[in-house]
Design a protein around this motif. Structure first.
Motif, mmCIF file in Angstrom:
data_model
loop_
_atom_site.group_PDB
_atom_site.id
_atom_site.type_symbol
_atom_site.label_atom_id
_atom_site.label_comp_id
_atom_site.label_asym_id
_atom_site.label_seq_id
_atom_site.Cartn_x
_atom_site.Cartn_y
_atom_site.Cartn_z
ATOM 1 N N PHE A 460 -18.331 24.575 32.759
ATOM 2 C CA PHE A 460 -18.298 23.462 31.797
ATOM 3 C C PHE A 460 -16.919 22.827 31.739
ATOM 4 O O PHE A 460 -16.768 21.606 31.668
ATOM 5 C CB PHE A 460 -18.709 23.970 30.412
ATOM 6 C CG PHE A 460 -18.542 22.954 29.326
ATOM 7 C CD1 PHE A 460 -19.425 21.885 29.199
ATOM 8 C CD2 PHE A 460 -17.480 23.043 28.430
ATOM 9 C CE1 PHE A 460 -19.260 20.951 28.193
ATOM 10 C CE2 PHE A 460 -17.311 22.099 27.431
ATOM 11 C CZ PHE A 460 -18.205 21.045 27.301
ATOM 12 N N ALA A 461 -15.839 23.687 31.776
ATOM 13 C CA ALA A 461 -14.481 23.143 31.713
ATOM 14 C C ALA A 461 -14.172 22.291 32.938
ATOM 15 O O ALA A 461 -13.538 21.230 32.842
ATOM 16 C CB ALA A 461 -13.486 24.287 31.581
ATOM 17 N N LEU A 462 -14.583 22.769 34.137
ATOM 18 C CA LEU A 462 -14.354 21.980 35.353
ATOM 19 C C LEU A 462 -15.068 20.637 35.286
ATOM 20 O O LEU A 462 -14.498 19.588 35.632
ATOM 21 C CB LEU A 462 -14.830 22.773 36.572
ATOM 22 C CG LEU A 462 -14.004 24.032 36.922
ATOM 23 C CD1 LEU A 462 -14.675 24.807 38.043
ATOM 24 C CD2 LEU A 462 -12.570 23.650 37.309
ATOM 25 N N MET A 463 -16.304 20.667 34.843
ATOM 26 C CA MET A 463 -17.059 19.416 34.732
ATOM 27 C C MET A 463 -16.433 18.495 33.686
ATOM 28 O O MET A 463 -16.365 17.271 33.875
ATOM 29 C CB MET A 463 -18.515 19.715 34.371
ATOM 30 C CG MET A 463 -19.269 20.461 35.466
ATOM 31 S SD MET A 463 -20.960 20.886 34.992
ATOM 32 C CE MET A 463 -21.655 19.269 34.748
ATOM 33 N N ALA A 464 -15.967 19.072 32.596
ATOM 34 C CA ALA A 464 -15.334 18.254 31.568
ATOM 35 C C ALA A 464 -14.036 17.646 32.077
ATOM 36 O O ALA A 464 -13.714 16.475 31.795
ATOM 37 C CB ALA A 464 -15.079 19.105 30.323
ATOM 38 N N GLY A 465 -13.244 18.440 32.863
ATOM 39 C CA GLY A 465 -12.009 17.895 33.408
ATOM 40 C C GLY A 465 -12.267 16.764 34.382
ATOM 41 O O GLY A 465 -11.590 15.724 34.338
ATOM 42 N N VAL A 466 -13.259 16.940 35.257
ATOM 43 C CA VAL A 466 -13.619 15.866 36.194
ATOM 44 C C VAL A 466 -14.093 14.630 35.443
ATOM 45 O O VAL A 466 -13.737 13.494 35.766
ATOM 46 C CB VAL A 466 -14.691 16.373 37.178
ATOM 47 C CG1 VAL A 466 -15.226 15.222 38.027
ATOM 48 C CG2 VAL A 466 -14.130 17.466 38.065
ATOM 49 N N GLY A 467 -14.905 14.854 34.436
ATOM 50 C CA GLY A 467 -15.394 13.712 33.667
ATOM 51 C C GLY A 467 -14.273 12.980 32.961
ATOM 52 O O GLY A 467 -14.271 11.741 32.907
ATOM 53 N N PHE A 468 -13.335 13.739 32.385
ATOM 54 C CA PHE A 468 -12.220 13.096 31.691
ATOM 55 C C PHE A 468 -11.363 12.281 32.668
ATOM 56 O O PHE A 468 -10.945 11.163 32.375
ATOM 57 C CB PHE A 468 -11.378 14.149 30.994
ATOM 58 C CG PHE A 468 -10.247 13.605 30.186
ATOM 59 C CD1 PHE A 468 -10.485 12.817 29.067
ATOM 60 C CD2 PHE A 468 -8.923 13.847 30.556
ATOM 61 C CE1 PHE A 468 -9.428 12.296 28.326
ATOM 62 C CE2 PHE A 468 -7.874 13.327 29.820
ATOM 63 C CZ PHE A 468 -8.130 12.550 28.692
ATOM 64 N N ALA A 469 -11.108 12.852 33.864
ATOM 65 C CA ALA A 469 -10.332 12.124 34.873
ATOM 66 C C ALA A 469 -11.073 10.871 35.330
ATOM 67 O O ALA A 469 -10.469 9.805 35.552
ATOM 68 C CB ALA A 469 -10.043 13.046 36.063
ATOM 69 N N LEU A 470 -12.389 10.975 35.474
ATOM 70 C CA LEU A 470 -13.177 9.811 35.879
ATOM 71 C C LEU A 470 -13.112 8.705 34.839
ATOM 72 O O LEU A 470 -12.992 7.525 35.168
ATOM 73 C CB LEU A 470 -14.628 10.240 36.121
ATOM 74 C CG LEU A 470 -15.600 9.131 36.508
ATOM 75 C CD1 LEU A 470 -15.170 8.462 37.825
ATOM 76 C CD2 LEU A 470 -17.019 9.681 36.629
ATOM 77 N N VAL A 471 -13.175 9.082 33.566
ATOM 78 C CA VAL A 471 -13.094 8.077 32.503
ATOM 79 C C VAL A 471 -11.736 7.378 32.538
ATOM 80 O O VAL A 471 -11.634 6.149 32.395
ATOM 81 C CB VAL A 471 -13.356 8.740 31.135
ATOM 82 C CG1 VAL A 471 -13.054 7.758 30.005
ATOM 83 C CG2 VAL A 471 -14.805 9.215 31.037
ATOM 84 N N LEU A 472 -10.669 8.158 32.738
ATOM 85 C CA LEU A 472 -9.339 7.545 32.790
ATOM 86 C C LEU A 472 -9.209 6.615 33.987
ATOM 87 O O LEU A 472 -8.595 5.537 33.892
ATOM 88 C CB LEU A 472 -8.277 8.647 32.860
ATOM 89 C CG LEU A 472 -8.117 9.509 31.593
ATOM 90 C CD1 LEU A 472 -7.056 10.579 31.816
ATOM 91 C CD2 LEU A 472 -7.757 8.641 30.394
ATOM 92 N N SER A 473 -9.761 6.997 35.134
ATOM 93 C CA SER A 473 -9.669 6.134 36.309
ATOM 94 C C SER A 473 -10.465 4.851 36.142
ATOM 95 O O SER A 473 -10.088 3.798 36.651
ATOM 96 C CB SER A 473 -10.154 6.902 37.542
ATOM 97 O OG SER A 473 -11.549 7.197 37.418
ATOM 98 N N VAL A 474 -11.545 4.931 35.434
ATOM 99 C CA VAL A 474 -12.338 3.712 35.185
ATOM 100 C C VAL A 474 -11.615 2.793 34.221
ATOM 101 O O VAL A 474 -11.662 1.552 34.343
ATOM 102 C CB VAL A 474 -13.733 4.099 34.647
ATOM 103 C CG1 VAL A 474 -14.495 2.857 34.184
ATOM 104 C CG2 VAL A 474 -14.525 4.829 35.712
#
Length: 540
Positions: A460-474
């Motif tokens: 869950f933490a890995l997925m949350a980190g990827v999601g957070f990075a994706l949101v910032l890149s968008v």
């Protein structure tokens, strides 16, 4: 084919762009992953282990008592009885009793709020499961963090042991006491219906007293009314007859004088003493009778002498009476009183007056009777209008009373049947219970699976980190290829120039890559450390 290649190329470019955007925000991803993992693993590590204990009971329903009582139309529902015992197990009184029997639980329930919470938790954690073959499993899982692992295991076993005892007691003494509750309910209902019956009887009796004139049916009441009318007609007829008789008597009395005049001598002779002349006549008449009795004939001298004297005396009497009559006539014509006459009451007049008085009395009596009978007839006529209403009300009271009595008798019958059924259900042999598995002390926790939770938390933490990075890149996008530049700006693009990295920049990127790899490796090492600590420090 070209269009298909073009589609795959576009997808590749999009994936490449997204991956590059996430890579650009890799440190944000790493920080988010670390934060979630540390918090989550710490929370999982503090989760107390839950210890479960269970026991199994076999219920033998093939006893001889149910087959015997079927002849009394009583069906012992064993499953319903067991279900009642199951429901009673987790009631608050039983759980409070179990808490008082356990040293550890009693220590936890140090106030009302803690007791309420502990009872609620136990109701959620206690399970009674029906197994195959008339078997039941009593299960309880304890995970109270204020107790140690050994204490939680002991509490679980003690609770199941107490539940098992209560279950056996409830199965042997007739279940949950529903029969007693039903008997108490029926007793209360019977008492209520007795009071209602008594009130209905009093109301009916009072109604009869208040409306006794209307009861007995409409025909009887109308007969009374007709009889009253007939009596009124008879009274009026008799009153008319008396009035005619009074008129007749009044006409007759007008022609009858109140007094009459008569001779005093005759009244004195008749009332005081006899006339001397009349005495002489009577004396001579006696002599003549004596002579004839002696047998003397009319030609006998003594007989002829006495007869001659008698004739002379009678002639003298006639002359005297004629003189009196002449005197009466003269005094009447002259309007004067006479010494030989007097006025006396007329008996006929007196009789007529008596009849008139009696007739008037009868008229007054019948007039009063007529008034009273008229009132009675008018009252009966008015009451006759209420007869249907009174009869309807009486019928309603009778129906209500009959219905109450029917319910009352039905309740009495039900109570008798229930008493018999309760005696049968409380008898030994209705249900046979046997413990086939005693509660044991758990040596290993039943949960939670900390390794599974930690692994899940890592994913869950890995997925949350990827999601957070994706949101910032968008939120802050960058252009990576010429195609993206052309799609974003309506400008002519002649070409692109590749960037050449210096040795310093290359070394810097290598260091950052190593740091990122190290942070990732350290994350997995920390995860492995938590796992090893849980395996070594946890219960064996």
């Amino acid at each position: 084919m070209a269009s298909a290649n073009f589609g795959l190329h576009e997808v590749y470019q999009q994936v490449k762009s997204v991956a590059y955007g996430i890579w650009r925000k890799r440190w944000y991803m790493m920080a988010t992953t670390w934060l979630i993992c540390l918090v989550g693993w710490g929370a999982v590590s503090t989760m107390p282990y839950r210890y479960e204990s269970s026991a199994q009971i076999y219920v033998n329903t093939e006893t001889i008592l149910p087959s015997i009582v079927r002849g009394f139309n009583i069906d012992i529902d064993v499953s319903k009885r067991i279900e009642a015992v199951k429901n009673q197990l987790v009631t608050r009184p039983n759980l409070e009793k179990i808490i008082r029997r356990s040293e550890y639980l009693e220590r936890l329930a140090n106030n009302d709020a803690a007791l309420n919470q502990l009872v609620a938790d136990m109701q959620d954690d206690i399970r009674i499961v029906a197994l195959q073959g008339n078997r039941y499993s009593i299960e309880y899982e304890n995970g109270n963090g204020r107790l140690s692992d050994r204490q939680r295991a002991e509490v679980a076993r003690n609770v199941v042991n107490n539940l098992l005892s209560i279950f056996l007691e409830g199965g042997s003494d007739g279940g949950d006491g529903g029969s007693e509750n039903a008997v108490e309910f029926l007793d209360q209902q019977i008492k209520d219906y007795e009071e209602r019956l008594s009130a209905a009887e009093q109301l009916h009796a009072q109604f009869k007293q208040e409306n006794i004139d209307f009861l007995g049916g409409e025909g009887a009441f109308l007969s009374r009314r007709d009889a009253a009318k007939e009596e009124l007609r008879d009274t009026r007829n008799k009153l008319g007859e008396f009035r005619v008789a009074l008129d007749t008597l009044q006409e007759q009395i007008q022609n009858v004088p109140a007094t009459i005049r008569e001779a005093k001598s005759s009244r004195s002779r008749g009332a005081v003493s006899d006339d001397p002349l009349q005495e002489r006549i009577n004396e001579q008449q006696k002599k003549l009778d004596n002579l004839r009795n002696l047998g003397y004939k009319d030609l006998h001298p003594d007989v002829r002498n006495v007869s001659r004297q008698l004739e002379l005396l009678k002639e003298e009497m006639k002359q005297e009476q004629a003189a009196i009559a002449q005197e009466l006539s003269d005094s009447a014509e002259a309007g004067k009183k006479s010494n030989y006459t007097t006025e006396t009451p007329n008996r006929l007049y007196e009789q007529l007056m008596f009849n008139i008085i009696d007739t008037r009395t009868q008229i007054k009596t019948f007039e009063q009777r007529e008034v009273e009978q008229q009132k009675l007839v008018a009252e009966l006529e008015e009451k006759a209008k209420r007869v249907p209403e009174i009869q309807a009300r009486e019928s309603q009271l009778q129906r209500d009373f009959s219905q109450l009595r029917s319910f009352y008798n039905d309740l009495l019958d039900r109570k008798q049947d229930l008493n018999l059924q309760a005696d049968v259900e409380n008898a030994d042999g209705a249900v046979s219970l046997r413990v086939i598995e005693q509660p044991s002390l758990a040596t290993k926790p039943s949960g939670p699976n900390r390794l599974l939770f930690m692994g899940g938390m890592l994913v869950f933490a890995l997925m949350a980190g990827v999601g957070f990075a994706l949101v910032l890149s968008v939120l802050r996008p960058v252009v990576l290829t010429v195609e993206q530049l052309r799609s974003q700006f309506d400008l002519n693009i002649l070409g692109n120039v590749s960037r050449s990295l210096s040795e310093e920049e290359t070394r810097q990127r290598s260091i950052e890559l190593l740091m990122f790899a190290g942070a990732t490796a350290l994350l997995f090492l920390v995860f492995a450390g938590f796992v090893v600590f849980d395996m070594i420090g946890g219960p064996g």
